[in-house]
Write an enzyme that holds these catalytic residues in place. Structure first.
Site, short mmCIF file in Angstrom:
data_model
loop_
_atom_site.label_atom_id
_atom_site.label_comp_id
_atom_site.label_asym_id
_atom_site.label_seq_id
_atom_site.Cartn_x
_atom_site.Cartn_y
_atom_site.Cartn_z
N ARG A 162 31.20 28.25 -5.29
CA ARG A 162 30.04 27.31 -5.98
C ARG A 162 28.73 28.19 -6.14
O ARG A 162 27.64 27.98 -6.14
CB ARG A 162 29.44 26.40 -4.65
N SER A 237 29.83 16.70 -2.78
CA SER A 237 29.24 17.73 -1.49
C SER A 237 27.92 17.83 -1.72
O SER A 237 27.50 18.36 -2.97
CB SER A 237 29.91 18.81 -1.41
N GLU A 333 24.16 22.09 -2.06
CA GLU A 333 24.96 22.68 -3.24
C GLU A 333 24.41 21.87 -4.46
O GLU A 333 24.46 22.59 -5.52
CB GLU A 333 26.41 22.20 -3.04
N1 EPU Z 1 35.44 17.19 7.86
C1 EPU Z 1 35.02 16.53 8.96
N2 EPU Z 1 34.26 15.50 8.94
C2 EPU Z 1 33.61 14.89 7.54
C3 EPU Z 1 34.33 15.84 6.55
C4 EPU Z 1 35.09 16.94 6.82
O1 EPU Z 1 35.27 16.94 10.33
O2 EPU Z 1 32.82 14.27 7.62
C5 EPU Z 1 36.48 18.33 8.16
C6 EPU Z 1 37.95 17.96 7.61
O3 EPU Z 1 38.65 17.29 8.84
C7 EPU Z 1 38.20 19.20 7.40
C8 EPU Z 1 37.38 19.85 7.05
O4 EPU Z 1 36.22 19.36 7.45
O5 EPU Z 1 39.00 19.78 8.62
C9 EPU Z 1 37.32 20.03 5.41
O6 EPU Z 1 37.29 18.84 4.89
P1 EPU Z 1 37.78 18.52 3.21
O7 EPU Z 1 38.93 19.11 3.23
O8 EPU Z 1 37.43 17.30 3.07
O9 EPU Z 1 36.96 19.50 2.35
P2 EPU Z 1 35.39 19.77 2.61
O10 EPU Z 1 35.29 21.45 2.68
O11 EPU Z 1 34.49 19.09 3.13
C10 EPU Z 1 35.22 20.83 0.05
C11 EPU Z 1 34.68 21.07 -1.10
C12 EPU Z 1 34.92 19.46 -1.93
C13 EPU Z 1 36.42 19.49 -2.26
C14 EPU Z 1 37.19 19.83 -1.08
C15 EPU Z 1 38.61 19.86 -1.27
C16 EPU Z 1 32.51 22.14 -0.84
C17 EPU Z 1 30.99 22.13 -0.51
N3 EPU Z 1 33.19 21.04 -1.05
O12 EPU Z 1 34.89 20.10 0.77
O13 EPU Z 1 34.09 19.59 -3.40
O14 EPU Z 1 36.80 18.52 -2.87
O15 EPU Z 1 36.63 20.96 -0.37
O16 EPU Z 1 38.71 21.19 -1.76
O17 EPU Z 1 33.14 23.36 -0.77
C18 EPU Z 1 32.25 18.92 -4.23
O18 EPU Z 1 31.95 20.33 -4.47
O19 EPU Z 1 31.39 18.26 -4.75
C19 EPU Z 1 33.39 18.57 -3.60
C20 EPU Z 1 33.68 17.43 -3.33
#
Ligand code: EPU
Length: 338
Positions: A162, A237, A333
């Site tokens: 990012r 995010s 972000e």
């Molecule tokens: N999780 C929780 N609670 C929540 C959300 C997430 O416990 O409310 C846990 C999930 O269970 C999982 C982990 O956190 O173990 C990661 O969650 P997820 O796969 O949903 O991905 P993220 O790390 O929350 C990132 C990106 C997203 C992207 C997804 C999938 C960033 C800041 N965000 O989210 O990007 O779609 O991975 O690759 O890196 C964006 O940038 O706007 C965006 C949506």
């Protein structure tokens, strides 16, 4: 040139914040972009693209330049690959759909990301195991001072998680006008390793996925987890996932062995901010019209008439709780315009 005065930006930012622009102009061509940048009558200028990664905390006392440069051109191709030049004002997801229609691979994991092509390099957009840098060849950007167009290859863009040159040394100095991407025409390198994609493909009974299947899976996952900005204001995010040192991580892990994490480099660990925020009890919470999404705690939402300030205050409250409870700093972000 059609410069309008006192225009609401509500429909130009995906948070749906009703901030006013003192002046507003659509930029439809490169010559016009130069002419507007030269206008002495409007010393303060504000570049607005898809509006999907900004939080407006007050009215914009400047000339808002809405980048509306359009066009998709195939630059060169052979049997295996194609290079496509895309103008900055094209909608990202429409580009993904177009590439799928042509049978081009590379963008399927990046389906349904809000925003325009021109801002994709700013923060090296990424999702489900793929980042822009994986398909990026170069981009062209106009130097705001000299009004010259410059080319930026992968190295010059200095992409990170990012992150890019345009968020650091290049901040506020350039306007990205077009991006060149390298896509595959056959033997697509599918990236289905991300757990959620594997599960989705299996649930849909897909054994030998195509680029179309992967795109459909990503769209289904995103629709389930992430709010649609046309229905409820948001910027995806709001925070980045914090990356911490081994020492910090080990201390954290001792107290929270159940927390998800990813090793992202030598002695570096990424901890999902969504998990940290959920543990602090914010998931699905609402403070007036500012809230935290019920299915993904990393996403802040505008339930209707929240001001940018209210969203920012909620973000600060979340940062301070996470820091107090976990001794980990999370940073936005989204570009907060103060
Ligand atoms: N999780 C929780 N609670 C929540 C959300 C997430 O416990 O409310 C846990 C999930 O269970 C999982 C982990 O956190 O173990 C990661 O969650 P997820 O796969 O949903 O991905 P993220 O790390 O929350 C990132 C990106 C997203 C992207 C997804 C999938 C960033 C800041 N965000 O989210 O990007 O779609 O991975 O690759 O890196 C964006 O940038 O706007 C965006 C949506």
């Amino acid at each position: 040139m059609n410069i309008k005065e006192n225009i609401s930006l509500k429909n130009y930012n995906t948070f749906g914040i009703d901030a006013m622009a003192r002046s507003f102009v659509e930029i439809n061509g490169l010559a016009q972009l130069q002419r507007v940048l030269e206008l002495k009558a409007y010393p303060h200028k504000f570049i607005l693209s898809g509006g999907s990664n900004i939080l407006l905390t007050q009215d914009v006392d400047a000339l808002v330049m809405h980048i509306n440069l359009k066009g998709i051109t195939v630059l060169e191709e052979n049997e295996n690959e194609v290079q496509v030049k895309v103008m900055a004002g094209e909608n990202w997801h429409q580009l993904v759909l177009w590439s799928l229609e042509q049978g081009y691979g590379g963008l399927e994991n990046l389906s349904l990301i809000p925003g325009n092509v021109g801002t994709a390099p700013m923060q090296n957009i990424g999702a489900y195991g793929v980042e822009l840098k994986d398909v990026f060849v170069n981009c062209t950007a106009m130097d705001i001072e000299s009004l010259e167009l410059e080319a930026f290859d992968l190295e010059r863009c200095a992409f990170g998680y990012r992150d890019s040159f345009f968020k650091n040394e290049g901040k506020g100095k350039y306007i990205i006008t077009s991006v060149v991407l390298k896509l595959t025409k056959k033997d697509h390198q599918l990236n289905t390793g991300y757990g959620a994609i594997e599960d989705e493909l299996q649930a849909q009974g897909v054994v030998y996925p195509t680029i179309h299947d992967v795109s459909k899976a990503v769209i289904a996952i995103r629709r389930r987890k992430l709010p649609d900005p046309t229905e409820i204001g948001n910027s995806g995010s709001f925070f980045k996932n914090p990356v911490v040192s081994k020492k910090t991580f080990e201390k954290f892990r001792k107290n929270h062995p159940e927390a998800p994490f990813y090793e992202v480099g030598e002695n570096l660990y990424k901890i999902p901010a969504g998990w940290l925020i959920e543990q602090c009890g914010f998931k699905g919470k609402r403070f007036g019209d500012a809230g935290v999404h019920e299915n993904q705690a990393l996403v802040l939402v505008n339930h209707g008439n929240a001001t940018g300030k209210e969203i920012m205050e909620l973000a600060e409250k979340i940062q301070s709780e996470v820091s107090k409870r976990f001794k980990i700093t999370i940073s936005p972000e989204v570009n907060i315009i103060k």
